[in-house]
Design a protein around this motif. Structure first.
Motif, PDB file in Angstrom:
ATOM      1  N   UNK B 100       0.819  -1.199   0.000  1.00  0.00           N
ATOM      2  CA  UNK B 100       0.000   0.000   0.000  1.00  0.00           C
ATOM      3  C   UNK B 100       0.849   1.243   0.000  1.00  0.00           C
ATOM      4  N   UNK B 103       2.510   1.722  -3.227  1.00  0.00           N
ATOM      5  CA  UNK B 103       1.551   2.177  -4.235  1.00  0.00           C
ATOM      6  C   UNK B 103       1.294   3.674  -4.061  1.00  0.00           C
ATOM      7  N   UNK B 104       1.156   4.043  -2.786  1.00  0.00           N
ATOM      8  CA  UNK B 104       0.873   5.449  -2.534  1.00  0.00           C
ATOM      9  C   UNK B 104       2.054   6.332  -2.912  1.00  0.00           C
ATOM     10  N   UNK B 123       2.423  28.357 -15.909  1.00  0.00           N
ATOM     11  CA  UNK B 123       3.362  29.476 -15.944  1.00  0.00           C
ATOM     12  C   UNK B 123       3.650  29.896 -17.369  1.00  0.00           C
ATOM     13  N   UNK B 124       3.903  28.907 -18.210  1.00  0.00           N
ATOM     14  CA  UNK B 124       4.200  29.231 -19.600  1.00  0.00           C
ATOM     15  C   UNK B 124       3.021  29.915 -20.264  1.00  0.00           C
ATOM     16  N   UNK B 127       2.737  33.382 -19.032  1.00  0.00           N
ATOM     17  CA  UNK B 127       3.746  34.239 -19.655  1.00  0.00           C
ATOM     18  C   UNK B 127       3.357  34.554 -21.088  1.00  0.00           C
ATOM     19  N   UNK B 130       0.485  36.895 -21.133  1.00  0.00           N
ATOM     20  CA  UNK B 130       0.933  38.229 -20.754  1.00  0.00           C
ATOM     21  C   UNK B 130       1.581  38.923 -21.946  1.00  0.00           C
ATOM     22  N   UNK B 134       0.247  42.135 -23.776  1.00  0.00           N
ATOM     23  CA  UNK B 134       1.078  43.329 -23.863  1.00  0.00           C
ATOM     24  C   UNK B 134       1.185  43.820 -25.306  1.00  0.00           C
ATOM     25  N   UNK B 135       1.450  42.879 -26.210  1.00  0.00           N
ATOM     26  CA  UNK B 135       1.563  43.311 -27.613  1.00  0.00           C
ATOM     27  C   UNK B 135       0.229  43.840 -28.095  1.00  0.00           C
ATOM     28  N   UNK B 137      -2.017  45.241 -26.292  1.00  0.00           N
ATOM     29  CA  UNK B 137      -2.242  46.576 -25.711  1.00  0.00           C
ATOM     30  C   UNK B 137      -1.453  47.630 -26.458  1.00  0.00           C
ATOM     31  N   UNK B 138      -0.197  47.325 -26.770  1.00  0.00           N
ATOM     32  CA  UNK B 138       0.626  48.350 -27.397  1.00  0.00           C
ATOM     33  C   UNK B 138       0.242  48.590 -28.840  1.00  0.00           C
ATOM     34  N   UNK B 143      -3.878  52.849 -27.028  1.00  0.00           N
ATOM     35  CA  UNK B 143      -2.470  53.216 -26.917  1.00  0.00           C
ATOM     36  C   UNK B 143      -2.063  54.109 -28.077  1.00  0.00           C
ATOM     37  N   UNK B 146      -3.433  57.477 -27.695  1.00  0.00           N
ATOM     38  CA  UNK B 146      -2.650  58.116 -26.650  1.00  0.00           C
ATOM     39  C   UNK B 146      -1.329  58.637 -27.206  1.00  0.00           C
ATOM     40  N   UNK B 147      -0.805  57.792 -28.090  1.00  0.00           N
ATOM     41  CA  UNK B 147       0.467  58.145 -28.712  1.00  0.00           C
ATOM     42  C   UNK B 147       0.303  59.389 -29.585  1.00  0.00           C
TER      43      UNK B 147
END
Lengths: 662, 149
Positions: B100, B103-104, B123-124, B127, B130, B134-135, B137-138, B143, B146-147
């Motif tokens: 047992x 097995x555990x 995580x990947x 990332x 993100x 980000x791209x 957004x820019x 943006x 704003x620019x």
């Protein structure tokens, strides 16, 4: 008997002369044996007087009872007679018993009539039947009881086996060693952790008794002590994220359960649920023990001084640390709280709260403060206490518990930090550095974000490092495609930065603990500009800076990159250009120069990089360039230009120059 | 239990001897209980006969009750023996216990690997997302405007 019976005894039974014959010989009677003598004596008993007396009595009583006829008279008399007879017989029997000589020769029972015998048998058969029925009932009852016991044991041992698959079940024999008085306990303590000193709290928790209730259900005894969990809190900020306790819920529910249990039968699902509940309870206790251990370890770790970490306050269940100058954090062991009743608990941490939130910790107050200070909100969101709790537990689990299990390393503490980064040998040091780094990197990020706001053509990209004490971002500058060279452009890659025309510039910001390292390509380097060597200026350089200088450094870097780009463009067009630190000089005729100067100001709200056009006819000294404001003729403020506008300005200059030269 | 061959001395032999002794006592107890039940039952049956001279009724009744009680008691003792055996099976089945545990361990290792992989993937993905955001957004209108502004 009343002494009217006379017994005549011969006075001299022995040696009595029987006769004397003529010759004078005396004749003695033959010797009488003892038995014969007794018999003779019994024979001499004279019952006549008794019988007479009795008859007299009877007569008297009859005379007395005569006049008043009582219905039971005859019965009473008969009974009295019978009693007398019986007493006589008893006397006789006694006598017979006392004397061995008298034996009962033979006695005949009166022969029963057939129907009497049958009825006797019938009665005894009926009695026996009744007895047997009674026995049957008894057997049925006990068989039911045994069946119940069997099913109870099946249920109990089934659950026990299932628990045993996951937990360490121990058998505890009490003083009286009968199998029924056995107790089972579950040991939640890790044996490999023997070198850790357990607090009394967790050692009290570690043995959990198993109850065997009358219905055969296995129940885990809920701990008498409250289970505490580890919380990390920042002073002045109350986390509303509390773990929910299963056990607490269980205690509340158990009352209802116990009432229900008696009435309903158990199905397999019921038993499954109970086993599952037991697992959950045990798991929660185990988790609490682990957190207690982690807290203990942290406690012990505070004795090893580590850089920048100071213990401010210490209590049995809380620890208040200050990290560096600004940050402070408190670790508390608190009992879990129920939803909606947050106010009742965590007096320990409440007491330590600094200003900010003064009275209760209602969520309303927190949100008010968050609204007031968006920076603070960010700051705390970034350092989510739950994340830190998880990280702390992970850290200790990985570095202390797992290593202690391996036992391969004799000195656990020294090797504890697997990440070689930074100072602070202890895990706590590492942890505190992590917190400090988190907060610091958050500040860096906000600075970068403000910069990117100020410079529209900058892009901020995050690069996750998967390291708790290193953060990294990059600021990229994307330059517009030049129409002139679109045909012969080679795709820019990282490898051939220097060849051809580029479309992007990167500046990398790496924060290691509390050190900022900025590295960028094509940065404006004062050294390079002094040497007049542009190629050197294009090389990638990196340097450290502090938080205050960071915006300036980045802006200079970016401006340098823009200047570099315009410089390259101008070279391509075929102008005579020279580059200085953040300046670009176009050489016109007659020794005149036209300078494009970048002005960097991090505090400017409209834009952080602005441009000036400076005309120098050679008469002016270089030193005056920045100083005299009065010379408005020679200087012209172009404003916060976009890259496209800059490019078109360049093109205008080109046409101007070519026009001028012609 | 037959003695294991070659176990001349040492703790193994002692343990084997103890085990053999235990087994013997257990078997004895089973035998005792069973014979108890059988004997008492046969006596019970004997007592159940209606005797010719209808005497000793009370005595017989007592006897019957006593026999029945003894049978039940023997059955109960058998049951206790069974539960004792169960306990022994639970607590001394080291082979199954070890199995047992193994097995555990394997299970948890698997789980750990999976979790690690999952975390890595998350995580990947985070990332990646993100970066994408980000791209996005820019290159977004906000943006850009704003620019321009």
């Amino acid at each position: 008997m009343e002494g009217t019976m006379k017994i005549d005894l011969d006075k001299l039974p022995i040696k009595r002369l029987e006769a004397i014959d003529e010759a004078g010989n005396e004749q003695f009677p033959p010797d009488i044996g003892y038995e014969e003598k007794r018999l003779n004596m019994i024979r001499r008993i004279d019952f006549s007087s008794v019988v007479e007396k009795d008859s007299k009595k009877q007569k008297n009583s009859k005379e007395v009872a005569g006049p008043q006829v009582w219905p039971w008279q005859s019965l009473v008399e008969n009974l009295q007679l019978a009693q007398q007879e019986l007493s006589i017989i008893l006397d006789l029997i006694n006598t017979v018993e006392a004397n061995d000589a008298v034996t009962v020769a033979g006695m005949q029972r009166p022969k029963q009539l057939p129907h009497e015998a049958l009825s006797d048998i019938a009665v005894s058969a009926a009695t026996k039947l009744q007895r047997l029925r009674h026995l049957g009932r008894y057997f049925k009852q006990s068989s039911k009881a045994l069946e119940r016991q069997v099913s109870r044991e099946v249920r109990f041992y089934g659950s026990l086996i299932r628990l045993q698959q996951n937990w360490k079940v121990k058998r505890l024999r009490l003083g009286l060693t009968s199998p029924s008085s056995e107790n089972f306990t579950i040991d939640l303590l890790d044996n490999s952790m023997t070198d850790f000193i357990l607090s009394t709290w967790s050692s009290a928790l570690s043995t959990v008794r198993i109850d065997h209730d009358p219905a055969g259900n296995l129940t885990v005894e809920l701990p008498s002590k409250l289970l505490r969990s580890l919380y990390i809190e920042f002073p002045g900020f109350h986390s509303s994220n509390k773990q929910k306790s299963f056990i607490k819920k269980k205690i509340q529910v158990s009352d209802d359960h116990s009432r229900d249990d008696k009435s309903k039968a158990f199905t397999a699902d019921d038993i499954n649920n109970r086993v599952k509940d037991s697992h959950l309870v045990l798991r929660e206790i185990q988790r609490s023990i682990f957190q207690e251990q982690v807290f203990d370890l942290v406690y012990h770790d505070t004795f090893n001084p580590s850089r920048g970490v100071n213990v401010v306050a210490m209590r049995e269940d809380s620890l208040h640390l200050s990290i560096g100058q600004e940050t402070s954090v408190s670790l508390c062991l608190l009992p879990p709280i129920e939803e909606g009743s947050i106010e009742k608990t965590d007096s320990a941490c409440q007491a330590q709260k600094q200003d900010g939130i003064s009275s209760s910790n209602s969520l309303g107050l927190v949100t008010v403060e968050e609204k007031q200070d968006p920076y603070k909100k960010n700051y705390f969101n970034f350092c989510d206490p739950v994340c830190l709790e998880i990280y702390l537990q992970y850290l200790f689990h990985k570095n202390v518990f797992l290593k202690a299990k391996d036992k391969s390393l004799s000195n656990v503490r020294l090797q504890a930090v697997s990440q070689p980064a930074g100072s602070g040998n202890s895990l706590l040091g590492h942890f505190c550095m992590t917190i400090a780094h988190r907060i610091f990197s958050q500040k860096v990020l906000s600075v970068l974000e403000r910069l990117v706001e100020g410079v529209p053509y900058l892009h901020l990209l995050s690069h996750p490092t998967w390291h708790s004490r290193i953060s990294s971002w990059s600021v990229s500058l994307k330059v517009p495609h030049s129409i002139l060279h679109s045909s012969r452009r080679i795709k820019p890659t990282e490898g051939c930065i220097k060849c051809g025309v580029r479309s992007q510039f990167h500046t990398k910001i790496v924060v290691n603990d509390d050190q900022i390292i900025v590295s960028g390509e094509c940065a404006a380097s004062i050294v390079g500009s002094l040497r007049g060597n542009c190629l050197e200026a294009c090389s990638i350089n990196s340097y450290g800076c502090n938080l205050v200088d960071l915006p300036m450094v980045i802006l200079q870097q970016v401006a340098g990159q823009v200047i570099h780009w315009i410089y390259e463009e101008a070279m391509v067009v075929g102008m005579k250009v020279s580059r200085d630190f953040l300046c670009l000089y176009f050489e016109l005729d007659h020794g005149e120069t036209l300078g494009l100067v970048a002005n960097v100001d991090a505090e400017d709200i409209e834009g952080c990089i602005s441009w000036w056009l400076v005309f120098d006819d050679g008469s002016m000294e270089e030193g005056k360039l920045a100083g005299e404001d009065g010379d408005c003729k020679n200087r012209r403020f172009l404003g916060h230009l976009s890259l496209e506008a800059l490019h078109s300005t360049l093109m205008d200059l080109v046409s101007l120059c070519s026009a001028g030269s012609h | 239990m037959s003695k294991p061959p070659g176990a001349g001395s040492g703790p193994t032999a002692a343990a084997a001897a103890v085990a053999a002794q235990k087994q013997k006592t257990l078997l004895q107890r089973v035998d005792n209980d069973i014979s108890n039940i059988v004997d008492n039952f046969s006596l019970l049956v004997n007592v159940a006969r209606v005797n010719d001279p209808p005497v000793r009724n009370a005595q017989e009744a007592f006897q019957m009750e006593m026999r029945a009680a003894r049978m039940v008691q023997a059955a109960d003792s058998l049951l206790k023996l069974v539960s004792e055996l169960k306990q022994t099976a639970i607590f001394s089945g080291f082979a199954s216990l070890n199995e047992n545990v193994d097995r555990h361990i394997a299970e948890f290792n698997q789980l750990e690997e999976n979790t690690d992989r999952l975390l890595e993937r998350i995580g990947e993905q985070a990332a990646g997302s993100l970066k994408e955001l980000e791209t996005h957004y820019y290159s977004s209108i906000e943006r850009m405007s704003h620019q321009e502004g």
